[in-house]
Design a protein around this motif. Structure first.
Motif, PDB file in Angstrom:
ATOM      1  N   PRO A 111       0.836  -1.201   0.000  1.00  0.00           N
ATOM      2  CA  PRO A 111       0.000   0.000   0.000  1.00  0.00           C
ATOM      3  C   PRO A 111       0.872   1.253   0.000  1.00  0.00           C
ATOM      4  CG  PRO A 111       0.126  -0.918   2.205  1.00  0.00           C
ATOM      5  CD  PRO A 111       0.848  -1.888   1.283  1.00  0.00           C
ATOM      6  N   ALA A 112       0.234   2.396  -0.035  1.00  0.00           N
ATOM      7  CA  ALA A 112       0.962   3.666   0.084  1.00  0.00           C
ATOM      8  C   ALA A 112       1.677   3.693   1.425  1.00  0.00           C
ATOM      9  CB  ALA A 112      -0.012   4.830  -0.025  1.00  0.00           C
ATOM     10  N   VAL A 113       2.761   4.426   1.480  1.00  0.00           N
ATOM     11  CA  VAL A 113       3.510   4.575   2.729  1.00  0.00           C
ATOM     12  C   VAL A 113       2.578   5.192   3.776  1.00  0.00           C
ATOM     13  CG1 VAL A 113       5.469   5.730   3.827  1.00  0.00           C
ATOM     14  CG2 VAL A 113       5.703   4.814   1.505  1.00  0.00           C
ATOM     15  N   PRO A 114       2.479   4.558   4.955  1.00  0.00           N
ATOM     16  CA  PRO A 114       1.595   5.110   5.983  1.00  0.00           C
ATOM     17  C   PRO A 114       2.046   6.488   6.445  1.00  0.00           C
ATOM     18  CG  PRO A 114       2.605   3.031   6.707  1.00  0.00           C
ATOM     19  CD  PRO A 114       3.162   3.352   5.374  1.00  0.00           C
ATOM     20  N   THR A 115       1.094   7.288   6.848  1.00  0.00           N
ATOM     21  CA  THR A 115       1.397   8.610   7.386  1.00  0.00           C
ATOM     22  C   THR A 115       0.930   8.667   8.839  1.00  0.00           C
ATOM     23  OG1 THR A 115      -0.681   9.469   6.505  1.00  0.00           O
ATOM     24  CG2 THR A 115       1.285   9.780   5.153  1.00  0.00           C
ATOM     25  N   PRO A 116       1.624   9.440   9.657  1.00  0.00           N
ATOM     26  CA  PRO A 116       1.300   9.500  11.086  1.00  0.00           C
ATOM     27  C   PRO A 116      -0.108  10.039  11.355  1.00  0.00           C
ATOM     28  CG  PRO A 116       3.461  10.445  10.674  1.00  0.00           C
ATOM     29  CD  PRO A 116       2.818  10.234   9.340  1.00  0.00           C
ATOM     30  N   PHE A 117      -0.658   9.597  12.476  1.00  0.00           N
ATOM     31  CA  PHE A 117      -1.936  10.097  12.963  1.00  0.00           C
ATOM     32  C   PHE A 117      -1.726  11.164  14.035  1.00  0.00           C
ATOM     33  CE2 PHE A 117      -3.382   6.128  11.097  1.00  0.00           C
ATOM     34  CZ  PHE A 117      -4.607   6.487  10.548  1.00  0.00           C
ATOM     35  N   GLY A 118      -0.490  11.555  14.281  1.00  0.00           N
ATOM     36  CA  GLY A 118      -0.186  12.539  15.316  1.00  0.00           C
ATOM     37  C   GLY A 118       1.204  13.107  15.124  1.00  0.00           C
ATOM     38  N   SER A 119       1.769  13.595  16.205  1.00  0.00           N
ATOM     39  CA  SER A 119       3.077  14.263  16.185  1.00  0.00           C
ATOM     40  C   SER A 119       4.213  13.263  16.400  1.00  0.00           C
ATOM     41  CB  SER A 119       3.115  15.348  17.260  1.00  0.00           C
ATOM     42  OG  SER A 119       2.136  16.320  17.015  1.00  0.00           O
ATOM     43  N   TYR A 120       4.519  12.518  15.383  1.00  0.00           N
ATOM     44  CA  TYR A 120       5.601  11.545  15.411  1.00  0.00           C
ATOM     45  C   TYR A 120       5.946  11.200  13.968  1.00  0.00           C
ATOM     46  CZ  TYR A 120       1.869   8.147  14.501  1.00  0.00           C
ATOM     47  OH  TYR A 120       0.813   7.474  13.951  1.00  0.00           O
ATOM     48  N   VAL A 121       7.009  10.421  13.777  1.00  0.00           N
ATOM     49  CA  VAL A 121       7.369   9.936  12.451  1.00  0.00           C
ATOM     50  C   VAL A 121       7.181   8.428  12.424  1.00  0.00           C
ATOM     51  CG1 VAL A 121       8.962  11.821  11.945  1.00  0.00           C
ATOM     52  CG2 VAL A 121       9.825   9.749  13.060  1.00  0.00           C
ATOM     53  N   GLU A 122       6.975   7.867  11.255  1.00  0.00           N
ATOM     54  CA  GLU A 122       6.739   6.430  11.120  1.00  0.00           C
ATOM     55  C   GLU A 122       8.020   5.610  11.203  1.00  0.00           C
ATOM     56  OE1 GLU A 122       3.923   5.049  11.262  1.00  0.00           O
ATOM     57  OE2 GLU A 122       2.420   6.368  10.428  1.00  0.00           O
TER      58      GLU A 122
END
Length: 162
Positions: free
Chosen positions: A24-35
């Motif tokens: 899938p597409a690279v996931p993106t954070p749901f908050g203030s952090y990096v994956e």
């Protein structure tokens, strides 16, 4: 893919292709952090959720709202996201030399369920892609709830070639 004596196994990227799996597409954070964070020869992934298009694909808790097979599907979806995140950071999965650690958090009710069987969906997928010799140590932990009401979160640490 296990090859004959003296031959090399197929690369992880090639293995995904052979299995007919598209990340899938690279996931993106749901908050203030990096994956993902790389330090030295380790790549750490944030908790990977079973999401599709930045939305939870599964919600609820195992042994209550969801059956074991649904939990396995959620674990597989989270593992796909983990590989997408790693490939997004590294450019190729072929830089991964080992899966060091797999942490699996499963939202459950008080009732006993087969948590290792659920976690095996992620472990088995990684084994298919990277081979048995690169399998990780693993922790499986039951919890009361997880972000966005998802049933499973996986954390992965990869060793990478630098």
């Amino acid at each position: 893919m296990v090859a004959g004596k003296g031959a090399q196994a197929a690369s992880a990227d090639r293995r995904l292709q052979d299995l007919g799996i598209e990340l899938p597409a690279v996931p993106t954070p749901f908050g203030s952090y990096v994956e993902t964070v790389k330090t030295g020869n380790l790549l750490f992934l944030s908790g990977m959720l079973p999401v599709v298009d930045h939305k939870p694909a599964y919600v609820g808790r195992l042994a209550g709202d969801l059956a074991v097979e649904t939990g396995r599907s959620a674990a597989y979806t989270a593992a796909l996201g983990a590989l997408a995140a790693a490939k997004g950071h590294l450019g190729t999965l072929d830089k991964i030399t080992r899966i060091v650690r797999l942490g699996v958090f499963i939202a459950t009710l008080d009732e006993s369920i087969n948590q290792p069987k659920i976690a095996d969906a992620a472990s088995d997928f990684f084994k298919e892609v990277f081979g048995i010799d690169k399998l990780a140590v693993r922790s499986v932990i039951g919890v009361a709830s997880l972000p966005l009401n998802v049933p499973i979160v996986i954390e992965v640490t990869f060793e990478i070639a630098i």
